[in-house]
Motif scaffolding. Structure first.
Motif, PDB file in Angstrom:
ATOM      1  N   SER A  75      -8.229 -97.681 167.749  1.00 30.17           N
ATOM      2  CA  SER A  75      -9.486 -97.839 168.640  1.00 30.17           C
ATOM      3  C   SER A  75      -9.270 -97.320 170.079  1.00 30.17           C
ATOM      4  O   SER A  75      -8.003 -97.128 170.576  1.00 30.17           O
ATOM      5  N   VAL A  76     -10.346 -96.752 170.545  1.00 32.12           N
ATOM      6  CA  VAL A  76     -10.106 -96.033 171.892  1.00 32.12           C
ATOM      7  C   VAL A  76     -10.074 -97.076 172.889  1.00 32.12           C
ATOM      8  O   VAL A  76      -9.654 -96.770 174.078  1.00 32.12           O
ATOM      9  N   GLN A  77     -10.367 -98.419 172.716  1.00 31.16           N
ATOM     10  CA  GLN A  77     -10.154 -99.430 173.757  1.00 31.16           C
ATOM     11  C   GLN A  77      -8.640 -99.658 174.027  1.00 31.16           C
ATOM     12  O   GLN A  77      -8.661-100.342 175.059  1.00 31.16           O
ATOM     13  N   GLU A  78      -7.643 -99.108 173.308  1.00 25.81           N
ATOM     14  CA  GLU A  78      -6.509 -99.230 173.482  1.00 25.81           C
ATOM     15  C   GLU A  78      -6.172 -98.802 175.031  1.00 25.81           C
ATOM     16  O   GLU A  78      -5.145 -99.047 175.532  1.00 25.81           O
ATOM     17  N   LEU A  79      -7.034 -97.917 175.379  1.00 21.90           N
ATOM     18  CA  LEU A  79      -6.663 -97.221 176.685  1.00 21.90           C
ATOM     19  C   LEU A  79      -6.998 -97.962 177.874  1.00 21.90           C
ATOM     20  O   LEU A  79      -6.237 -97.817 179.100  1.00 21.90           O
ATOM     21  N   GLY A  84       3.056 -93.842 183.863  1.00 24.88           N
ATOM     22  CA  GLY A  84       3.554 -92.776 183.086  1.00 24.88           C
ATOM     23  C   GLY A  84       4.118 -92.881 181.612  1.00 24.88           C
ATOM     24  O   GLY A  84       4.476 -91.977 181.165  1.00 24.88           O
ATOM     25  N   VAL A  85       3.684 -94.074 181.067  1.00 21.02           N
ATOM     26  CA  VAL A  85       3.782 -94.194 179.532  1.00 21.02           C
ATOM     27  C   VAL A  85       2.724 -93.703 178.826  1.00 21.02           C
ATOM     28  O   VAL A  85       1.396 -94.110 179.218  1.00 21.02           O
ATOM     29  N   ILE A  86       2.481 -92.896 177.856  1.00 15.30           N
ATOM     30  CA  ILE A  86       1.601 -92.547 176.879  1.00 15.30           C
ATOM     31  C   ILE A  86       1.426 -93.561 175.878  1.00 15.30           C
ATOM     32  O   ILE A  86       2.231 -93.818 175.219  1.00 15.30           O
ATOM     33  N   ARG A  87       0.261 -93.907 175.723  1.00 16.27           N
ATOM     34  CA  ARG A  87      -0.203 -95.099 175.014  1.00 16.27           C
ATOM     35  C   ARG A  87       0.086 -94.684 173.456  1.00 16.27           C
ATOM     36  O   ARG A  87      -0.661 -93.753 173.060  1.00 16.27           O
ATOM     37  N   PRO A  88       0.655 -95.427 172.888  1.00 18.16           N
ATOM     38  CA  PRO A  88       0.720 -95.012 170.973  1.00 18.16           C
ATOM     39  C   PRO A  88      -0.843 -95.223 170.465  1.00 18.16           C
ATOM     40  O   PRO A  88      -0.854 -96.446 169.774  1.00 18.16           O
ATOM     41  N   ILE A  89      -1.625 -94.492 170.482  1.00 15.30           N
ATOM     42  CA  ILE A  89      -2.917 -94.680 169.704  1.00 15.30           C
ATOM     43  C   ILE A  89      -3.100 -93.455 168.918  1.00 15.30           C
ATOM     44  O   ILE A  89      -2.583 -92.115 168.965  1.00 15.30           O
ATOM     45  N   ARG A  90      -3.563 -94.063 167.702  1.00 19.84           N
ATOM     46  CA  ARG A  90      -3.598 -92.829 166.503  1.00 19.84           C
ATOM     47  C   ARG A  90      -4.701 -92.005 166.953  1.00 19.84           C
ATOM     48  O   ARG A  90      -5.981 -91.866 166.033  1.00 19.84           O
ATOM     49  N   ARG A  91      -4.898 -91.167 167.730  1.00 21.73           N
ATOM     50  CA  ARG A  91      -5.881 -90.185 168.138  1.00 21.73           C
ATOM     51  C   ARG A  91      -5.228 -89.017 168.642  1.00 21.73           C
ATOM     52  O   ARG A  91      -4.074 -89.126 169.271  1.00 21.73           O
ATOM     53  N   ASN A  92      -5.546 -87.785 168.488  1.00 23.51           N
ATOM     54  CA  ASN A  92      -5.270 -86.597 169.015  1.00 23.51           C
ATOM     55  C   ASN A  92      -5.742 -86.392 170.543  1.00 23.51           C
ATOM     56  O   ASN A  92      -6.255 -85.206 170.692  1.00 23.51           O
ATOM     57  N   PHE A  93      -5.364 -87.309 171.431  1.00 25.47           N
ATOM     58  CA  PHE A  93      -5.668 -87.168 172.622  1.00 25.47           C
ATOM     59  C   PHE A  93      -4.673 -86.084 173.565  1.00 25.47           C
ATOM     60  O   PHE A  93      -5.397 -85.187 174.167  1.00 25.47           O
TER      61      PHE A  93
END
Length: 428
Positions: A376-380, A387-396
């Motif tokens: 989900s994009v709402q995880e952003l 400085g931490v990249i959120r682990p989201i299953r998207r090719n952001f």
């Protein structure tokens, strides 16, 4: 205090510590016994309340006063001998702090002062007629000698000194009636800013800034009197020409504020790291009187500016002008050289990573190793450490390496990409 008392003794020469027994002094502990035998024949010294007296039961024994600096070897020798005699009741031991070579510098101590203001609250009988007469008499005007409703009262009072009181009352009445903020007609507001400029131009040069300040701070009250000021048509025409030129050349429209330093435009919205509120009075007055700058109406605007950025810009421009002057360039040609663009423009470009020639090592959206990550994009919107990249299953986030595998330095970039892959960094 003890230092001053020791000077009156006076201290023996070359002694950092000494003992005074009824007016006799010694620098050696072994001679104290001899001085004590002869002490009853001499008068006793005076002991102050601030003296450090060793506790003892006797009050009739001889008084031995030690002048020494606490912590020194000489003090330790005398103190040991005197305490033994004081404990047995042979003497009254008094210690006074003494320094053989005091520092000439004075010690500064912090403190505070108290002021007592006494005010008389007694009622006094005064003649009201004299008080009213004194209050009604016009006081000398140390400020702007301006007219009130067309009357110059300073000249009238000089011509008719016997009517000063009446003129003062009349002037007060006119000022109070002028201060009434009466609504103006629409046609009276058309040339109001130009009339304000004419008002300032008609005043002497040394009074112009005072009139400008008074008018800007009390403009609603002064508006009624400005409508009766004769308008200078030449000034109005020149201001309109300046407005048209600046609008067509620099895109500065009525109501805008802009700042230029040697032709360099300073963006007031960008340079705001150390913002400081500047209250700038704008009007046609400034347009005519101060370097014929472009301003179109009398109003107050607030802009944010950075004095630190301005200072750096002014320093840079000053160095440039000094360098051109050192080369022998005169003032007429300086403006031409300043228009030359010496700073190279930044070249910004973008690369299209959607080309088929790019080979992706992983795909976060389809690979099984990322199946547990939320998609989900709402995880952003969730809070995370900076400085931490959120682990989201998207090719952001994508990393593309344009390298030549034959070159040696290409291996470093490949190792870096492999490190991201092994640690499951959400990076394609």
């Amino acid at each position: 205090m003890f230092q001053q008392i020791s000077v009156d003794e006076p201290p023996p020469e070359g002694c950092s510590a000494f003992v005074a027994v009824h007016g006799m002094h010694t620098c050696k502990p072994s001679q104290i016994k001899k001085l004590l035998k002869e002490a009853p024949e001499r008068p006793r010294p005076y002991i102050y309340k601030t003296d450090h007296t060793f506790p003892t039961l006797t009050k009739t024994a001889p008084v031995a006063i030690l002048y020494a600096e606490v912590g020194t070897k000489d003090f330790a020798k005398f103190h040991k001998t005197l305490t033994e005699k004081a404990e047995t009741g042979e003497i009254i031991y008094v210690l006074r702090h003494y320094i053989q070579h005091p520092d000439e510098r004075k010690m500064l101590l912090s403190g505070y002062g108290v002021e007592l203001a006494i005010k008389s609250t007694e009622y006094k009988a005064m003649d009201d007629t004299q008080v009213d007469a004194n209050n009604s008499s016009p006081k000398p005007d140390n400020g702007i000698a301006e007219e009130v409703q067309g009357f110059y009262f300073d000249k009238l009072m000089q011509m008719y000194p016997d009517l000063k009181e009446n003129l003062g009352e009349f002037r007060k009445h006119l000022i109070e009636s002028t201060n009434e903020m009466v609504p103006l007609k629409v046609w009276e507001l058309q040339d109001l800013s130009f009339q304000a400029a004419s008002k300032i131009i008609s005043t002497p040069v040394y009074e112009a800034l005072k009139v400008l300040r008074d008018m800007s701070q009390n403009f609603p009250i002064k508006a009624r009197s400005l409508t009766r000021v004769a308008l200078n048509q030449e000034m109005k025409k020149e201001i309109e020409v300046n407005q048209k030129h600046l609008s067509e050349t620099f895109g500065i429209h009525p109501g805008d504020a802009s700042l230029y330093i040697n032709g360099l435009h300073i963006d007031l919205d960008v340079h705001n790291s150390f913002r400081r509120n500047l209250l700038i009075w704008t009007g046609n007055i400034m347009s005519w009187y101060f370097f014929k700058c472009y301003i179109i109406s009398i109003t107050f605007i607030k802009i944010h500016t950075t004095h630190f950025c301005f200072l750096e810009t002014i320093k840079t421009e000053g160095k440039t002008l000094n360098g051109l002057s050192a080369l022998g360039i005169n003032n007429q040609d300086l403006s031409k050289y300043l228009r030359i663009q010496v700073h190279s423009s930044d070249e910004n470009y973008a690369l299209d990573i959607r080309h088929s020639s790019i080979t992706w090592i992983n795909d976060i959206e389809t690979d099984h190793m990322y199946s547990r990550w939320p998609s989900s994009v709402q995880e952003l919107l969730r809070p995370a450490f900076p400085g931490v990249i959120r682990p989201i299953r998207r090719n952001f986030f994508n990393l593309v390496l344009f390298v030549d595998p034959v070159q040696e330095n290409a291996a470093d970039y490949v190792k870096l990409a492999e490190l991201f892959y092994r640690h499951n960094v959400p990076l394609r």
